[in-house]
Scaffold this motif. Structure first.
Motif, PDB file in Angstrom:
ATOM      1  N   HIS A  19       0.836  -1.209   0.000  1.00 51.91           N
ATOM      2  CA  HIS A  19       0.000   0.000   0.000  1.00 51.91           C
ATOM      3  C   HIS A  19       0.872   1.262   0.000  1.00 51.91           C
ATOM      4  N   VAL A  20       1.867   1.283   0.860  1.00 52.68           N
ATOM      5  CA  VAL A  20       2.765   2.438   0.949  1.00 52.68           C
ATOM      6  C   VAL A  20       3.466   2.662  -0.388  1.00 52.68           C
ATOM      7  N   LEU A  21       3.973   1.598  -0.992  1.00 55.55           N
ATOM      8  CA  LEU A  21       4.697   1.750  -2.254  1.00 55.55           C
ATOM      9  C   LEU A  21       3.768   2.144  -3.400  1.00 55.55           C
ATOM     10  N   ALA A  22       2.528   1.711  -3.355  1.00 58.88           N
ATOM     11  CA  ALA A  22       1.559   2.135  -4.375  1.00 58.88           C
ATOM     12  C   ALA A  22       1.329   3.645  -4.268  1.00 58.88           C
ATOM     13  N   LEU A  23       1.197   4.150  -3.049  1.00 57.50           N
ATOM     14  CA  LEU A  23       1.056   5.597  -2.873  1.00 57.50           C
ATOM     15  C   LEU A  23       2.334   6.329  -3.297  1.00 57.50           C
TER      16      LEU A  23
END
Length: 149
Positions: A19-23
């Motif tokens: 999730h963090v890397l997608a953001l």
């Protein structure tokens, strides 16, 4: 805190990192304006730093407790401090570095957590949260990235 979810503890941690890397993929267009959330300031670099620090801190705690040692005291400045490095532009190279760093940290967490039995996850040695609770707490690090958006 005794939360159970449909996800394994390892999936909670790896899912948070995904999730963090997608953001973070959108942060290379960041205009340099810090985001104010609650009483803190957030930037792309600060979000990545806080996620990585949180993963390192609690992994060190887990490993120390498994070894029968007290965890090192926490001396992080956490999100109360915004460093000059936190204010730097977030480049494609920074994104690549974040992917490498966070993906590897998540993998270390997943390997460690998947090697523990349900009993070890729930009846963890030493003082503090169970390792299952610790993993779910660590997965809350998505907050820092969500603050940046």
């Amino acid at each position: 805190m005794n939360r159970r979810t449909d996800r394994t503890p390892a999936q909670a941690v790896t899912g948070m990192v995904d999730h963090v890397l997608a953001l973070a993929a959108g942060w290379t267009a960041w205009d340099g304006t810090p985001t104010h959330v609650d009483d803190r300031v957030y930037t792309p670099h600060k979000a990545i730093r806080r996620v990585a620090d949180h993963l390192v801190d609690h992994l060190a705690e887990l490993e120390a407790r498994l070894a029968g040692e007290p965890p090192l005291p926490d001396h992080w400045h956490a999100s109360t401090v915004t460093t000059p490095a936190d204010l730097a532009p977030f480049t494609r190279e920074d994104l690549d570095e974040a992917r490498s760093r966070l993906t590897r940290l998540a993998r270390v967490w997943a390997v460690r957590l998947d090697a523990l039995t349900d009993e070890q996850l729930d009846e963890s040695p030493g003082d503090g949260w169970s390792f299952r609770e610790l993993a779910l707490h660590t997965a809350g690090s998505a907050y820092y990235a969500d603050a940046v958006g």
